[in-house]
Design an enzyme around this catalytic site. Structure first.
Site, PDB file in Angstrom:
ATOM      1  N   ALA A   1       0.812  -1.224   0.000  1.00 31.42           N
ATOM      2  CA  ALA A   1       0.000   0.000   0.000  1.00 31.42           C
ATOM      3  C   ALA A   1       0.843   1.271   0.000  1.00 31.42           C
ATOM      4  O   ALA A   1       0.298   2.370  -0.107  1.00 31.42           O
ATOM      5  CB  ALA A   1      -0.917  -0.015   1.219  1.00 31.42           C
TER       6      ALA A   1
ATOM      7  N   ASN B   1      -0.175  -3.943   7.800  1.00 26.74           N
ATOM      8  CA  ASN B   1       0.930  -4.524   7.032  1.00 26.74           C
ATOM      9  C   ASN B   1       1.926  -3.444   6.620  1.00 26.74           C
ATOM     10  O   ASN B   1       3.141  -3.639   6.678  1.00 26.74           O
ATOM     11  CB  ASN B   1       0.386  -5.189   5.767  1.00 26.74           C
TER      12      ASN B   1
ATOM     13  N   HIS C   1      -1.660   6.896   3.775  1.00 28.33           N
ATOM     14  CA  HIS C   1      -0.455   6.483   4.509  1.00 28.33           C
ATOM     15  C   HIS C   1       0.552   7.614   4.424  1.00 28.33           C
ATOM     16  O   HIS C   1       0.822   8.110   3.321  1.00 28.33           O
ATOM     17  CB  HIS C   1       0.159   5.229   3.879  1.00 28.33           C
TER      18      HIS C   1
HETATM   19  N1  LIG Z   1       1.074  -5.431   2.193  1.00 25.83           N
HETATM   20  C1  LIG Z   1       0.077  -4.558   2.112  1.00 25.83           C
HETATM   21  O1  LIG Z   1       0.265  -3.353   1.983  1.00 25.83           O
HETATM   22  C2  LIG Z   1      -1.337  -5.075   2.162  1.00 25.83           C
HETATM   23  C3  LIG Z   1      -2.398  -4.275   1.745  1.00 25.83           C
HETATM   24  C4  LIG Z   1      -3.688  -4.806   1.777  1.00 25.83           C
HETATM   25  C5  LIG Z   1      -3.908  -6.104   2.230  1.00 25.83           C
HETATM   26  N2  LIG Z   1      -2.854  -6.838   2.672  1.00 25.83           N
HETATM   27  C6  LIG Z   1      -3.040  -8.212   3.184  1.00 25.83           C
HETATM   28  O2  LIG Z   1      -3.248  -9.076   2.075  1.00 25.83           O
HETATM   29  C7  LIG Z   1      -4.003 -10.214   2.504  1.00 25.83           C
HETATM   30  C8  LIG Z   1      -5.151 -10.439   1.524  1.00 25.83           C
HETATM   31  O3  LIG Z   1      -6.012  -9.310   1.559  1.00 25.83           O
HETATM   32  P1  LIG Z   1      -7.447  -9.350   0.843  1.00 25.83           P
HETATM   33  O4  LIG Z   1      -7.993  -7.967   0.934  1.00 25.83           O
HETATM   34  O5  LIG Z   1      -7.316 -10.000  -0.492  1.00 25.83           O
HETATM   35  O6  LIG Z   1      -8.262 -10.329   1.833  1.00 25.83           O
HETATM   36  P2  LIG Z   1      -9.555 -11.201   1.466  1.00 25.83           P
HETATM   37  O7  LIG Z   1     -10.169 -11.568   2.781  1.00 25.83           O
HETATM   38  O8  LIG Z   1     -10.400 -10.506   0.450  1.00 25.83           O
HETATM   39  O9  LIG Z   1      -8.954 -12.509   0.770  1.00 25.83           O
HETATM   40  C9  LIG Z   1      -8.192 -13.463   1.448  1.00 25.83           C
HETATM   41  C10 LIG Z   1      -8.534 -14.810   0.827  1.00 25.83           C
HETATM   42  O10 LIG Z   1      -7.588 -15.764   1.302  1.00 25.83           O
HETATM   43  C11 LIG Z   1      -8.291 -16.949   1.625  1.00 25.83           C
HETATM   44  N3  LIG Z   1      -7.521 -17.719   2.604  1.00 25.83           N
HETATM   45  C12 LIG Z   1      -7.329 -17.457   3.913  1.00 25.83           C
HETATM   46  N4  LIG Z   1      -6.573 -18.424   4.479  1.00 25.83           N
HETATM   47  C13 LIG Z   1      -6.276 -19.306   3.483  1.00 25.83           C
HETATM   48  C14 LIG Z   1      -5.536 -20.513   3.437  1.00 25.83           C
HETATM   49  N5  LIG Z   1      -4.962 -21.011   4.543  1.00 25.83           N
HETATM   50  N6  LIG Z   1      -5.428 -21.156   2.258  1.00 25.83           N
HETATM   51  C15 LIG Z   1      -6.031 -20.671   1.132  1.00 25.83           C
HETATM   52  N7  LIG Z   1      -6.758 -19.527   1.118  1.00 25.83           N
HETATM   53  C16 LIG Z   1      -6.871 -18.860   2.286  1.00 25.83           C
HETATM   54  C17 LIG Z   1      -9.639 -16.481   2.161  1.00 25.83           C
HETATM   55  O11 LIG Z   1     -10.605 -17.525   2.081  1.00 25.83           O
HETATM   56  C18 LIG Z   1      -9.928 -15.319   1.210  1.00 25.83           C
HETATM   57  O12 LIG Z   1     -10.586 -15.775   0.039  1.00 25.83           O
HETATM   58  C19 LIG Z   1      -4.470  -9.899   3.944  1.00 25.83           C
HETATM   59  O13 LIG Z   1      -3.635 -10.561   4.882  1.00 25.83           O
HETATM   60  C20 LIG Z   1      -4.274  -8.396   4.064  1.00 25.83           C
HETATM   61  O14 LIG Z   1      -4.029  -7.981   5.397  1.00 25.83           O
HETATM   62  C21 LIG Z   1      -1.580  -6.357   2.612  1.00 25.83           C
END
Ligand SMILES: NC(=O)c1ccc[n+]([C@@H]2O[C@H](COP(=O)([O-])OP(=O)(O)OC[C@H]3O[C@@H](n4cnc5c(N)ncnc54)[C@H](O)[C@@H]3O)[C@@H](O)[C@H]2O)c1
Length: 269
Positions: free
Chosen positions: A128, A194, A223
């Site tokens: 992000a 994150n 941010h």
């Molecule tokens: N690095 C960054 O700046 C940043 C920014 C935004 C989101 N994120 C992170 O990215 C990740 C994904 O975000 P999102 O918005 O797509 O979330 P989301 O909830 O829309 O999607 C996550 C998906 O992963 C699946 N999942 C969870 N555990 C699993 C497993 N053990 N095996 C297979 N699938 C699994 C869930 O069923 C869901 O479909 C989150 O951890 C979020 O915190 C990071």
């Protein structure tokens, strides 16, 4: 070299853990390039028809046995802790979205040991935010002090503000919900902080303060990163737009994951 852009038609097989907001958007971006095919680990089969060149598997063993050149984790901090070390041990580099998982010393140690064993690397995408190259370089000049501030509209923190009795105050003025270290922030808000840990890993955990602010003056997730140090001062501000397909996630997150994959697989970086 001639004036033409060099071409590389090699097939690019990418693994993906998690097919939610960020995972789906990242998959669509990569599949727009016909050289890419994806194997996706999901907890349950997606309800909609799958795009061409994308197949779904139900276990990590099957994903690893398919031998993708790189795996993107876009699931959760728990999934990161339980699945990413095995990918790295198998010699497959991982681009991870759920960087907040690294607030746990145990998870960090498991990642480092797995990278050594598999001769692989964990790639921390900018996600992000941006400017991590500047921050990491500035940190080499000696002491730097970094403040990372997450500003979101109060509606993003309704439960937390209500619990703290601050919902009314946050209607008219910024309310600081948290101030402290990046690992504490990521532990408290695993889905939201994150970026704070990403910044702290570039600058140094002890040199980074994190603030979480519910701010009625912002309409989008914002941010801010302030850096002061021997090499100079910097102020970075990112006002992220929601993904057009899914307002729950910032558009830039999936773009950052896809860009990190491309960088790792492109012959030229
Ligand atoms: N690095 C960054 O700046 C940043 C920014 C935004 C989101 N994120 C992170 O990215 C990740 C994904 O975000 P999102 O918005 O797509 O979330 P989301 O909830 O829309 O999607 C996550 C998906 O992963 C699946 N999942 C969870 N555990 C699993 C497993 N053990 N095996 C297979 N699938 C699994 C869930 O069923 C869901 O479909 C989150 O951890 C979020 O915190 C990071």
């Amino acid at each position: 070299m001639s004036g033409e852009t060099p071409t590389d038609s090699t097939e690019r097989h990418v693994g993906l853990i998690g097919y939610g907001a960020a995972g789906r958007a990242c998959a669509a971006l990569l599949l727009a390039d016909p050289r890419y095919r994806l194997t996706v680990l999901t907890r349950s089969p997606p309800g909609e028809p799958l795009p061409d060149r994308l197949s779904v598997v139900a276990s990590l063993d099957v994903l690893i046995a398919a031998c993708p050149r790189i795996i993107v984790e876009a699931a959760s901090a728990e999934a990161f802790a339980s699945l990413v070390p095995a990918c790295l041990r198998a010699g497959i580099d991982v681009v991870a979205a759920s960087i907040g998982a690294l607030q746990s010393q145990e998870t960090g140690d498991a990642v480092v040991a797995a990278c050594r064993e598999g001769h692989s690397r964990l790639v921390l995408p900018s996600g992000a935010v941006g400017g991590l190259d500047y921050i990491a370089a500035a940190a080499l000049a000696g002491d730097i002090a970094v403040t990372y501030t997450s500003r979101k509209p109060p509606a993003a923190w309704t439960a937390e503000l209500t619990e703290a009795g601050l919902a009314e105050a946050a209607r008219s003025e910024p309310v600081t919900l948290f101030e402290g270290s990046a690992p504490e922030a990521a532990k408290l808000y695993p889905r939201n902080l994150n970026a704070g840990l990403t910044v702290a890993l570039a600058a140094g955990i002890d040199r980074t303060r994190v603030r979480v602010v519910a701010d009625p003056s912002v309409s989008t997730n914002t941010h801010e990163i302030e850096v002061t140090g021997a090499a100079g001062d910097a102020y970075l501000r990112f006002a992220n737009k929601p993904s057009p397909d899914n307002p729950k996630t910032s558009m830039i997150t999936a773009l950052s994951l896809a860009s990190a994959v491309q960088k790792r697989l492109d012959p030229m970086q």
